[in-house]
Enzyme design. Structure first.
Site, PDB file in Angstrom:
ATOM      1  N   SER A   1     -83.938 -82.473   0.719  1.00 47.36           N
ATOM      2  CA  SER A   1     -83.920 -81.019   0.832  1.00 47.36           C
ATOM      3  C   SER A   1     -82.538 -80.541   1.226  1.00 47.36           C
ATOM      4  O   SER A   1     -81.806 -81.240   1.944  1.00 47.36           O
ATOM      5  CB  SER A   1     -84.927 -80.626   1.914  1.00 47.36           C
ATOM      6  OG  SER A   1     -84.712 -79.304   2.301  1.00 47.36           O
ATOM      7  N   ALA A   2     -82.208 -79.321   0.832  1.00 43.15           N
ATOM      8  CA  ALA A   2     -80.941 -78.711   1.240  1.00 43.15           C
ATOM      9  C   ALA A   2     -80.869 -78.557   2.752  1.00 43.15           C
ATOM     10  O   ALA A   2     -79.784 -78.364   3.299  1.00 43.15           O
ATOM     11  CB  ALA A   2     -80.808 -77.343   0.578  1.00 43.15           C
TER      12      ALA A   2
ATOM     13  N   TYR B   1     -88.849 -81.668  10.763  1.00 48.37           N
ATOM     14  CA  TYR B   1     -89.004 -81.817   9.311  1.00 48.37           C
ATOM     15  C   TYR B   1     -87.660 -82.215   8.683  1.00 48.37           C
ATOM     16  O   TYR B   1     -87.570 -83.180   7.930  1.00 48.37           O
ATOM     17  CB  TYR B   1     -89.516 -80.509   8.682  1.00 48.37           C
ATOM     18  CG  TYR B   1     -89.372 -80.491   7.182  1.00 48.37           C
ATOM     19  CD1 TYR B   1     -90.233 -81.244   6.389  1.00 48.37           C
ATOM     20  CD2 TYR B   1     -88.359 -79.758   6.559  1.00 48.37           C
ATOM     21  CE1 TYR B   1     -90.082 -81.257   5.002  1.00 48.37           C
ATOM     22  CE2 TYR B   1     -88.207 -79.768   5.181  1.00 48.37           C
ATOM     23  CZ  TYR B   1     -89.070 -80.511   4.409  1.00 48.37           C
ATOM     24  OH  TYR B   1     -88.918 -80.544   3.046  1.00 48.37           O
TER      25      TYR B   1
ATOM     26  N   ASN C   1     -95.773 -69.870   4.336  1.00 47.83           N
ATOM     27  CA  ASN C   1     -94.500 -69.912   5.062  1.00 47.83           C
ATOM     28  C   ASN C   1     -93.361 -69.456   4.175  1.00 47.83           C
ATOM     29  O   ASN C   1     -92.318 -69.048   4.653  1.00 47.83           O
ATOM     30  CB  ASN C   1     -94.151 -71.364   5.443  1.00 47.83           C
ATOM     31  CG  ASN C   1     -94.991 -71.845   6.590  1.00 47.83           C
ATOM     32  OD1 ASN C   1     -95.066 -71.175   7.611  1.00 47.83           O
ATOM     33  ND2 ASN C   1     -95.639 -72.990   6.410  1.00 47.83           N
TER      34      ASN C   1
ATOM     35  N   LYS D   1     -86.066 -85.918   6.694  1.00 49.88           N
ATOM     36  CA  LYS D   1     -85.362 -86.054   5.409  1.00 49.88           C
ATOM     37  C   LYS D   1     -84.051 -86.821   5.606  1.00 49.88           C
ATOM     38  O   LYS D   1     -83.692 -87.697   4.820  1.00 49.88           O
ATOM     39  CB  LYS D   1     -85.080 -84.675   4.797  1.00 49.88           C
ATOM     40  CG  LYS D   1     -86.328 -83.910   4.403  1.00 49.88           C
ATOM     41  CD  LYS D   1     -87.100 -84.628   3.306  1.00 49.88           C
ATOM     42  CE  LYS D   1     -88.400 -83.953   2.958  1.00 49.88           C
ATOM     43  NZ  LYS D   1     -89.300 -84.768   2.140  1.00 49.88           N
TER      44      LYS D   1
HETATM   45  N1  LIG Z   1     -91.449 -76.955  -1.664  1.00 45.96           N
HETATM   46  C1  LIG Z   1     -90.226 -76.894  -1.148  1.00 45.96           C
HETATM   47  O1  LIG Z   1     -89.693 -75.813  -0.956  1.00 45.96           O
HETATM   48  C2  LIG Z   1     -89.460 -78.164  -0.851  1.00 45.96           C
HETATM   49  C3  LIG Z   1     -88.075 -78.084  -0.607  1.00 45.96           C
HETATM   50  C4  LIG Z   1     -87.381 -79.257  -0.310  1.00 45.96           C
HETATM   51  C5  LIG Z   1     -88.036 -80.479  -0.268  1.00 45.96           C
HETATM   52  N2  LIG Z   1     -89.383 -80.527  -0.494  1.00 45.96           N
HETATM   53  C6  LIG Z   1     -90.054 -81.827  -0.420  1.00 45.96           C
HETATM   54  O2  LIG Z   1     -90.646 -82.121  -1.666  1.00 45.96           O
HETATM   55  C7  LIG Z   1     -91.837 -82.879  -1.479  1.00 45.96           C
HETATM   56  C8  LIG Z   1     -92.966 -82.201  -2.215  1.00 45.96           C
HETATM   57  O3  LIG Z   1     -93.091 -80.867  -1.751  1.00 45.96           O
HETATM   58  P1  LIG Z   1     -94.210 -79.876  -2.280  1.00 45.96           P
HETATM   59  O4  LIG Z   1     -93.691 -78.499  -2.100  1.00 45.96           O
HETATM   60  O5  LIG Z   1     -94.681 -80.321  -3.609  1.00 45.96           O
HETATM   61  O6  LIG Z   1     -95.321 -80.124  -1.157  1.00 45.96           O
HETATM   62  P2  LIG Z   1     -96.904 -80.347  -1.328  1.00 45.96           P
HETATM   63  O7  LIG Z   1     -97.489 -80.339   0.035  1.00 45.96           O
HETATM   64  O8  LIG Z   1     -97.469 -79.407  -2.336  1.00 45.96           O
HETATM   65  O9  LIG Z   1     -96.968 -81.826  -1.948  1.00 45.96           O
HETATM   66  C9  LIG Z   1     -96.908 -83.000  -1.165  1.00 45.96           C
HETATM   67  C10 LIG Z   1     -98.074 -83.886  -1.588  1.00 45.96           C
HETATM   68  O10 LIG Z   1     -98.016 -85.094  -0.861  1.00 45.96           O
HETATM   69  C11 LIG Z   1     -99.328 -85.423  -0.407  1.00 45.96           C
HETATM   70  N3  LIG Z   1     -99.141 -86.264   0.780  1.00 45.96           N
HETATM   71  C12 LIG Z   1     -98.557 -85.971   1.965  1.00 45.96           C
HETATM   72  N4  LIG Z   1     -98.577 -87.045   2.781  1.00 45.96           N
HETATM   73  C13 LIG Z   1     -99.175 -88.057   2.097  1.00 45.96           C
HETATM   74  C14 LIG Z   1     -99.492 -89.410   2.389  1.00 45.96           C
HETATM   75  N5  LIG Z   1     -99.197 -89.954   3.570  1.00 45.96           N
HETATM   76  N6  LIG Z   1    -100.101 -90.151   1.431  1.00 45.96           N
HETATM   77  C15 LIG Z   1    -100.411 -89.632   0.219  1.00 45.96           C
HETATM   78  N7  LIG Z   1    -100.144 -88.350  -0.100  1.00 45.96           N
HETATM   79  C16 LIG Z   1     -99.535 -87.573   0.816  1.00 45.96           C
HETATM   80  C17 LIG Z   1    -100.005 -84.085  -0.175  1.00 45.96           C
HETATM   81  O11 LIG Z   1    -101.428 -84.164  -0.251  1.00 45.96           O
HETATM   82  C18 LIG Z   1     -99.430 -83.241  -1.304  1.00 45.96           C
HETATM   83  O12 LIG Z   1    -100.236 -83.334  -2.462  1.00 45.96           O
HETATM   84  C19 LIG Z   1     -92.058 -82.962   0.036  1.00 45.96           C
HETATM   85  O13 LIG Z   1     -91.580 -84.203   0.487  1.00 45.96           O
HETATM   86  C20 LIG Z   1     -91.216 -81.830   0.564  1.00 45.96           C
HETATM   87  O14 LIG Z   1     -90.759 -82.086   1.855  1.00 45.96           O
HETATM   88  C21 LIG Z   1     -90.103 -79.391  -0.790  1.00 45.96           C
END
Ligand SMILES: NC(=O)c1ccc[n+]([C@@H]2O[C@H](COP(=O)([O-])OP(=O)(O)OC[C@H]3O[C@@H](n4cnc5c(N)ncnc54)[C@H](O)[C@@H]3O)[C@@H](O)[C@H]2O)c1
Length: 330
Positions: free
Chosen positions: A124-125, A148, A197, A152
């Site tokens: 993430s940024a 969080y 959020n 990362k």
């Molecule tokens: N959405 C954003 O703005 C953003 C920005 C930067 C980084 N990220 C990163 O990208 C990734 C995906 O984000 P997203 O927005 O799709 O979130 P999301 O919550 O929609 O998807 C994450 C998925 O991982 C699953 N999960 C979590 N812990 C788990 C575990 N221990 N075992 C199996 N499954 C598990 C959840 O059920 C979910 O389906 C995350 O790691 C998040 O930190 C997201």
């Protein structure tokens, strides 16, 4: 390639599954559904007309994940399986460190044992902290303001060390900016639990009448109109970036910003949403939110140069697609 998509039922993961399947790769999803629904897997299949193998498992648990690695011969892993609510991570740090760091360790360990040499990680940024803008991959990372963000930074470090010790293991660290929007079928998109959020799901829920008014946090930032500026990227562009990163990953540790390089303020995004969808979004200005940075956006040139990645979809597309998905939710 046969790819394990950990967290593939989630927001970014599901769109990436679509992009992978479109490019002819095979997809195996491992997700415990702690923040997603099994029906998303069927939606991915419906969009692509391809099969997805799905395991409802927790990737931090060795007894859950080992059988999946022994059954399949993966060519690569994409690791999305993380918790992502910044505020919650401040209140429940152990939950975040446990899940987000252990999932990285467990998946990396399985890769080492089963000789899977391509690993793409959702970073993430936020790892840049309050650096100068635009954020460039070569910058020294500054401390993040929440657990969080630290998960990362730590996961990136673990994967870099693992690569150093195992030169045949290749890692791509993808630093996302702000993904919004949805697949243009309207079948998959962002489904936050409770009050969102993030700005876009908040906007769509206000537009739908689920929430009364949008709260704009702060109007006195040193930005174009005083509201916070972010680099929004369409989630399908982001998803396609993963396919490129995976396909071009042949050595070492590769770090890429996935953003557009363009900043958009909160008020600009509201106006764009209203223009794209011909619908009003009532809002009110409230206090700044602690921990928010005034403005950040990516230097997106490295991904463009090395991956030939450019975000093709604009802000109006993001607004239209996000709204189509919200309306379809019923
Ligand atoms: N959405 C954003 O703005 C953003 C920005 C930067 C980084 N990220 C990163 O990208 C990734 C995906 O984000 P997203 O927005 O799709 O979130 P999301 O919550 O929609 O998807 C994450 C998925 O991982 C699953 N999960 C979590 N812990 C788990 C575990 N221990 N075992 C199996 N499954 C598990 C959840 O059920 C979910 O389906 C995350 O790691 C998040 O930190 C997201």
């Amino acid at each position: 390639m046969e790819i394990l998509v950990a967290g593939g039922a989630g927001y970014i993961g599901s769109h990436t599954c679509v992009a992978l399947l479109k490019e002819g790769h095979r997809v195996v999803v491992a997700d415990n559904l702690c923040n997603s629904k099994a029906e998303t897997i069927h939606k991915i299949e419906q969009i692509t007309n391809k099969k997805v193998v799905f395991y409802q498992i927790d990737v931090t648990k060795e007894e859950d994940i080992r059988p999946v690695f022994s059954k399949h011969q993966f060519d690569g892993v994409i690791h999305f399986a993380g918790l992502k609510a910044v505020g919650e991570s401040v209140k429940e740090p152990l939950k975040y460190y446990y899940n987000n760091v252990l999932s990285t360790i467990m998946l990396a360990r399985m890769c080492q044992e089963y000789k899977v040499n391509r690993f793409v990680f959702s970073s993430s940024a936020t790892v840049y902290g309050e650096n100068e803008i635009p954020f460039v991959e070569t910058m020294n990372l500054l401390p993040t303001t929440n657990p969080y963000g630290e998960t990362k930074v730590i996961s990136e470090r673990i994967l870099m060390d693992m690569q150093k010790a195992n030169p045949e293991f290749c890692v791509s660290l993808l630093r996302y900016f702000n993904p919004i929007g949805a697949h243009d079928s309207g079948l998959i998109g962002e489904m936050p639990n409770g009050i969102p959020n993030n700005l876009m799901p908040y906007i769509t829920q206000v537009a739908k009448g689920k929430l009364n008014k949008l709260k704009v946090f702060g109007k006195d930032y040193p930005t174009v109109d005083g509201t916070g500026v972010r680099d929004y990227i369409h989630v399908m562009d982001l998803a396609e970036g993963h396919v490129l990163a995976l396909e071009k990953l042949t050595k070492g540790v590769q770090i890429y910003n996935l953003g557009t390089g363009q900043g958009t303020s909160v008020l600009q995004l509201i106006r764009a949403f209203e223009e794209a969808n011909h619908i009003q979004v009532p809002f009110e200005i409230s206090e700044r939110r602690p921990g928010d940075i005034a403005e950040f956006y990516a230097d997106a040139s490295k991904a463009e140069r090395e991956l030939e990645f450019t975000a093709r979809r604009g802000i109006l597309d993001m607004c239209r697609d996000a709204w189509r998905f919200e309306k379809n939710l019923g």
